[in-house]
Scaffold this motif. Sequence first.
Motif, PDB file in Angstrom:
ATOM      1  N   PRO A   1       0.788  -1.238   0.000  1.00 34.55           N
ATOM      2  CA  PRO A   1       0.000   0.000   0.000  1.00 34.55           C
ATOM      3  C   PRO A   1       0.814   1.279   0.000  1.00 34.55           C
ATOM      4  N   ASN A   2       2.095   1.223   0.354  1.00 38.68           N
ATOM      5  CA  ASN A   2       2.923   2.437   0.360  1.00 38.68           C
ATOM      6  C   ASN A   2       3.470   2.790  -1.019  1.00 38.68           C
ATOM      7  N   TRP A   3       3.380   1.857  -1.979  1.00 36.18           N
ATOM      8  CA  TRP A   3       3.955   2.087  -3.303  1.00 36.18           C
ATOM      9  C   TRP A   3       2.880   2.648  -4.222  1.00 36.18           C
ATOM     10  N   GLN A   4       2.728   3.957  -4.184  1.00 36.31           N
ATOM     11  CA  GLN A   4       1.696   4.600  -4.983  1.00 36.31           C
ATOM     12  C   GLN A   4       2.068   4.700  -6.463  1.00 36.31           C
ATOM     13  N   GLY A   5       3.343   4.950  -6.735  1.00 38.56           N
ATOM     14  CA  GLY A   5       3.806   5.083  -8.113  1.00 38.56           C
ATOM     15  C   GLY A   5       5.286   5.354  -8.133  1.00 38.56           C
ATOM     16  N   GLY A   6       5.839   5.459  -9.331  1.00 38.26           N
ATOM     17  CA  GLY A   6       7.261   5.736  -9.463  1.00 38.26           C
ATOM     18  C   GLY A   6       8.117   4.511  -9.237  1.00 38.26           C
ATOM     19  N   ALA A   7       9.422   4.762  -9.071  1.00 38.89           N
ATOM     20  CA  ALA A   7      10.393   3.679  -8.947  1.00 38.89           C
ATOM     21  C   ALA A   7      10.272   2.972  -7.603  1.00 38.89           C
ATOM     22  N   ILE A   8      10.714   1.744  -7.589  1.00 38.59           N
ATOM     23  CA  ILE A   8      10.731   0.971  -6.358  1.00 38.59           C
ATOM     24  C   ILE A   8      11.743   1.575  -5.380  1.00 38.59           C
ATOM     25  N   THR A   9      11.368   1.637  -4.114  1.00 41.57           N
ATOM     26  CA  THR A   9      12.264   2.089  -3.053  1.00 41.57           C
ATOM     27  C   THR A   9      12.082   1.176  -1.852  1.00 41.57           C
ATOM     28  N   ALA A  10      13.004   1.263  -0.916  1.00 41.30           N
ATOM     29  CA  ALA A  10      12.897   0.449   0.288  1.00 41.30           C
ATOM     30  C   ALA A  10      11.619   0.768   1.057  1.00 41.30           C
ATOM     31  N   ARG A  11      11.242   2.041   1.103  1.00 43.27           N
ATOM     32  CA  ARG A  11      10.013   2.414   1.808  1.00 43.27           C
ATOM     33  C   ARG A  11       8.790   1.845   1.100  1.00 43.27           C
ATOM     34  N   ASN A  12       8.808   1.879  -0.226  1.00 45.18           N
ATOM     35  CA  ASN A  12       7.659   1.388  -0.986  1.00 45.18           C
ATOM     36  C   ASN A  12       7.294  -0.045  -0.650  1.00 45.18           C
ATOM     37  N   VAL A  13       8.304  -0.874  -0.458  1.00 50.51           N
ATOM     38  CA  VAL A  13       8.065  -2.313  -0.304  1.00 50.51           C
ATOM     39  C   VAL A  13       8.242  -2.785   1.130  1.00 50.51           C
ATOM     40  N   ALA A  14       8.344  -1.845   2.062  1.00 46.77           N
ATOM     41  CA  ALA A  14       8.598  -2.225   3.454  1.00 46.77           C
ATOM     42  C   ALA A  14       7.394  -2.902   4.091  1.00 46.77           C
ATOM     43  N   ALA A  15       6.193  -2.568   3.634  1.00 44.70           N
ATOM     44  CA  ALA A  15       4.980  -3.144   4.206  1.00 44.70           C
ATOM     45  C   ALA A  15       4.218  -3.891   3.120  1.00 44.70           C
ATOM     46  N   THR A  16       3.898  -5.142   3.376  1.00 46.52           N
ATOM     47  CA  THR A  16       3.254  -5.997   2.381  1.00 46.52           C
ATOM     48  C   THR A  16       2.097  -6.752   3.012  1.00 46.52           C
ATOM     49  N   ARG A  17       0.939  -6.678   2.381  1.00 49.39           N
ATOM     50  CA  ARG A  17      -0.202  -7.448   2.857  1.00 49.39           C
ATOM     51  C   ARG A  17       0.067  -8.943   2.661  1.00 49.39           C
ATOM     52  N   GLY A  18      -0.310  -9.720   3.669  1.00 49.89           N
ATOM     53  CA  GLY A  18      -0.036 -11.149   3.632  1.00 49.89           C
ATOM     54  C   GLY A  18       1.359 -11.497   4.082  1.00 49.89           C
ATOM     55  N   LEU A  19       2.101 -10.496   4.563  1.00 47.38           N
ATOM     56  CA  LEU A  19       3.447 -10.727   5.086  1.00 47.38           C
ATOM     57  C   LEU A  19       3.608  -9.941   6.382  1.00 47.38           C
ATOM     58  N   SER A  20       3.791  -8.641   6.282  1.00 43.80           N
ATOM     59  CA  SER A  20       3.909  -7.804   7.475  1.00 43.80           C
ATOM     60  C   SER A  20       2.606  -7.102   7.827  1.00 43.80           C
ATOM     61  N   LEU A  21       1.642  -7.134   6.915  1.00 45.87           N
ATOM     62  CA  LEU A  21       0.314  -6.561   7.139  1.00 45.87           C
ATOM     63  C   LEU A  21      -0.740  -7.655   6.955  1.00 45.87           C
ATOM     64  N   PRO A  22      -1.923  -7.485   7.563  1.00 48.88           N
ATOM     65  CA  PRO A  22      -2.976  -8.489   7.378  1.00 48.88           C
ATOM     66  C   PRO A  22      -3.305  -8.702   5.906  1.00 48.88           C
ATOM     67  N   GLY A  23      -3.451  -9.972   5.528  1.00 46.38           N
ATOM     68  CA  GLY A  23      -3.714 -10.319   4.147  1.00 46.38           C
ATOM     69  C   GLY A  23      -5.193 -10.451   3.840  1.00 46.38           C
ATOM     70  N   SER A  24      -5.494 -11.248   2.823  1.00 43.93           N
ATOM     71  CA  SER A  24      -6.836 -11.261   2.230  1.00 43.93           C
ATOM     72  C   SER A  24      -7.738 -12.385   2.718  1.00 43.93           C
ATOM     73  N   LEU A  25      -7.271 -13.221   3.638  1.00 47.57           N
ATOM     74  CA  LEU A  25      -8.127 -14.300   4.138  1.00 47.57           C
ATOM     75  C   LEU A  25      -8.835 -13.874   5.422  1.00 47.57           C
ATOM     76  N   ALA A  26      -9.510 -12.739   5.337  1.00 49.46           N
ATOM     77  CA  ALA A  26     -10.309 -12.223   6.438  1.00 49.46           C
ATOM     78  C   ALA A  26     -11.525 -11.524   5.845  1.00 49.46           C
ATOM     79  N   GLU A  27     -12.575 -11.374   6.660  1.00 51.68           N
ATOM     80  CA  GLU A  27     -13.772 -10.705   6.156  1.00 51.68           C
ATOM     81  C   GLU A  27     -13.513  -9.233   5.855  1.00 51.68           C
ATOM     82  N   TYR A  28     -12.693  -8.585   6.682  1.00 53.26           N
ATOM     83  CA  TYR A  28     -12.457  -7.159   6.531  1.00 53.26           C
ATOM     84  C   TYR A  28     -10.972  -6.838   6.625  1.00 53.26           C
ATOM     85  N   VAL A  29     -10.596  -5.763   5.953  1.00 49.95           N
ATOM     86  CA  VAL A  29      -9.245  -5.230   6.080  1.00 49.95           C
ATOM     87  C   VAL A  29      -9.329  -3.711   5.945  1.00 49.95           C
TER      88      VAL A  29
END
Length: 334
Positions: A89-117
């Motif tokens: 969710p932090n990677w809105q656009g532009g080149a990849i950066t460490a900040r862009n990919v630091a948070a990932t759903r299904g890894l460091s953030l809640p993923g998609s196997l839930a009713e709500y997110v």
Amino acid sequence: MKAIVLTAASLTAFRQTELADPQAGPGEVLVRLRAATLNYIDVVIAQGNFPGASFPMIPVADGAGEVAALGAGVDGLSVGDRVIPHFMPNWQGGAITARNVAATRGLSLPGSLAEYVAVPAASLVAMPAHLDFIHGAALPIAATTAWNAVRSAQVRPGSVVVLLGTGGVSIFALQFAKACGATVILASSSDEKLERARQLGADHLINYRATPAWDEEVLKLSGGHGANLVVETVGGANFARSLNAAVLGGTVFAVGFVGGTAAAIDLLPVIVKALKIVGNNTGSVADLAEAASAIAAHRIVPVIDRVFDIGETADAYAQLSAGGRHFGKLAIAH
């Protein structure tokens, strides 16, 4: 809310549970998730083989649903809108950066196997109107990756595109490449899957079990020139064949490693043929939005091999981890 929690690094450690409903904070949207789809990275994470994996977690990066509530300051969205959350969710656009990919759903953030997110409003992309939730859930990783592959080589009428296997990225790349007017050569070990690929528009088919030197066959089929784009979803020893199959000035788009992450390659063809080797970590929210727009414009329907119930999550993971069984995407319905 109901959710699936992965309690340990194991493909058998999925547990159904009840958790408190998340709340949409300022700038966030609460999404009622309706479907998810699996990617190979989900299996790697679940096995504990990906950096940053910690347990317990709510797994699976890709999903789709509808807006259930809006946090303070959110404009341009309404309750009921059908949306696709980007998994970084932090990677809105532009080149990849460490900040862009630091948070990932299904890894460091809640993923998609839930009713709500609850996710940032800026990480949502509108679902193409002709798709249902299961098809929409197929887009974040696979469609964005395939779209960026086609863009990286500026695929156009007359281009030759080589695809390896019939997983989600390869099938999306087939659909995008044909929409661009390219000639597509697809390799698989299954004659049945090759026939399905032909029905989707693949121009030339190679069974790489019958023809292990598939790169030489690509050169024959392309009149000795090679491919403008090779979407490299295998890795390992296969990588050298992808380099050989590419045309002078061509692009080898590296996205997969089912054949291993280590590859011994000869640099000479890379240098002499002036090849572009492009690594890819999917893409941004803007890239997903472009892919969704192309899918809407061309009325592309993602290929779903099988839909599992959320109670069959372990079976879905087992199907994907077995390798070579599916064609397109595996989905999990809520």
